[in-house]
Design an enzyme around this catalytic site. Structure first.
Site, PDB file in Angstrom:
ATOM      1  N   PRO A   2      18.692  27.112 -16.743  1.00 35.98           N
ATOM      2  CA  PRO A   2      17.585  26.306 -16.226  1.00 35.98           C
ATOM      3  C   PRO A   2      16.367  27.156 -15.901  1.00 35.98           C
ATOM      4  CG  PRO A   2      19.467  26.274 -14.696  1.00 35.98           C
ATOM      5  CD  PRO A   2      19.867  27.118 -15.868  1.00 35.98           C
ATOM      6  N   GLU A   3      15.215  26.662 -16.246  1.00 38.41           N
ATOM      7  CA  GLU A   3      13.974  27.331 -15.893  1.00 38.41           C
ATOM      8  C   GLU A   3      13.200  26.424 -14.936  1.00 38.41           C
ATOM      9  OE1 GLU A   3      11.992  29.758 -18.678  1.00 38.41           O
ATOM     10  OE2 GLU A   3      13.550  29.621 -20.180  1.00 38.41           O
ATOM     11  N   HIS A  95      34.768  21.905 -12.367  1.00 37.70           N
ATOM     12  CA  HIS A  95      34.148  23.109 -11.817  1.00 37.70           C
ATOM     13  C   HIS A  95      33.433  22.825 -10.495  1.00 37.70           C
ATOM     14  CE1 HIS A  95      35.275  25.109 -15.487  1.00 37.70           C
ATOM     15  NE2 HIS A  95      34.700  24.144 -16.186  1.00 37.70           N
ATOM     16  N   ARG A 115      30.203  28.595 -14.688  1.00 35.14           N
ATOM     17  CA  ARG A 115      30.252  30.054 -14.805  1.00 35.14           C
ATOM     18  C   ARG A 115      30.099  30.760 -13.459  1.00 35.14           C
ATOM     19  NH1 ARG A 115      26.754  31.679 -19.960  1.00 35.14           N
ATOM     20  NH2 ARG A 115      27.801  33.638 -19.532  1.00 35.14           N
TER      21      ARG A 115
END
Ligand SMILES: [Zn+2]
Length: 291
Positions: A2-3, A95, A115
């Site tokens: 994500p930016e 997750h 992650r």
């Protein structure tokens, strides 16, 4: 990854769903997601129970949620982090890392991160601006960003322009993709030395950065119609609007030459060989005269 536009979209979604709500309980499902909170998960949960989320703020890719205690929750999405709003009876995500429930019994907030490079932490006294974030420069969409200060700082740096755009102490929120797109619009190769750029060239580039981020924000800004605050670095922008990023070998939208890909800091840079010629000297290799 994500930016800025994606994180801003998350901020807006969170503002809609959790602003003004009082936290009932916090469950930490994976210690790695709160690794930045050194006192551990019991302390984290204890400090947040009963606190009201006053607002949702952002600087660069960091989010923080000021609390009525004067503290703040910091959230960083990392590579794959997501904030998801869910009804209580929705099954846990594979997750799921942290669950926040609220006094009002409404939808709960879940931090989900495959992650686990992202995470949440508590910043004591950080409601106005957490110390952990204070070193990060403002982003160009921030009303308090000072254009001329940025232009001067870039030209003082002895580096190349793409590295400068990714330097969080100069400007935040511009990642690899948006840097490449803005450089293409400005017809600048990423290895152009910053000290050789004119003031108008840097100003023009800043304008292009704002353009690119603004378009991405508009493309990603419609994803909150549902209950899910769900960002995975995949806004509509990535499919439709890219001129160079990920387009190796495809024709330049300006001149038709095939887009080239070059190695850049373990990643890739994309540019047009005709519109963005490599500089005669690069910042890294140029001999410098001191004094
Ligand atoms: Zn071209």
């Amino acid at each position: 990854m994500p930016e800025l536009p994606e994180v801003e979209t998350v901020r807006q979604g969170l503002a809609e769903w959790v602003r003004g709500r009082r936290i009932a309980a916090v469950e930490v499902h994976h210690p790695r997601a709160i690794r930045r909170h050194l006192p551990g998960s019991d302390h984290f949960s204890g400090a947040l129970a009963g606190r009201t989320i006053v607002d949702i703020c952002r600087r660069g890719k960091y989010l923080w949620l000021p609390l009525d205690s004067g503290d703040a929750i910091i959230g960083h999405l990392g590579m794959s982090g997501q904030f998801v709003m869910q009804p209580h009876d929705a099954p846990d995500e594979t997750h799921l890392r942290v669950r926040f429930t609220f006094d009002d019994g409404g939808p709960e907030l879940r931090f989900v991160d495959q992650r686990t490079f992202g995470g949440v932490s508590l910043s004591e006294g950080g409601a106005v601006l957490p110390d952990e974030i204070a070193h990060i420069a403002r982003d160009p969409m921030d009303p308090s960003f000072v254009d001329e200060q940025f232009v001067a700082a870039v030209r003082r740096k002895r580096t190349d322009i793409k590295r400068a755009l990714l330097d969080q102490s100069l400007i935040s929120g511009v990642g690899n993709i948006y840097a490449d797109e803005a450089l293409w619009r400005s017809m600048l190769h990423g290895t152009r030395p910053t000290d050789a750029l004119t003031r108008p060239a840097v100003r023009r580039l800043l304008g292009h950065i704002r353009e690119v981020l603004g378009e991405a924000l508009r493309a990603g800004g419609t994803s909150f119609d549902s209950l899910y605050v769900n960002v995975n670095g995949e806004s509509g922008y990535f499919d439709r609007e890219l001129h160079v990023y990920g387009r190796e070998g495809e024709p330049c939208h300006r001149c038709g030459r095939p887009i080239r890909r070059e190695a850049f800091m373990n990643r890739s840079s994309y540019s047009c060989p005709k519109c963005q010629p490599r500089p005669r000297r690069s910042a890294a290799l140029a001999p410098r005269v001191q004094g």
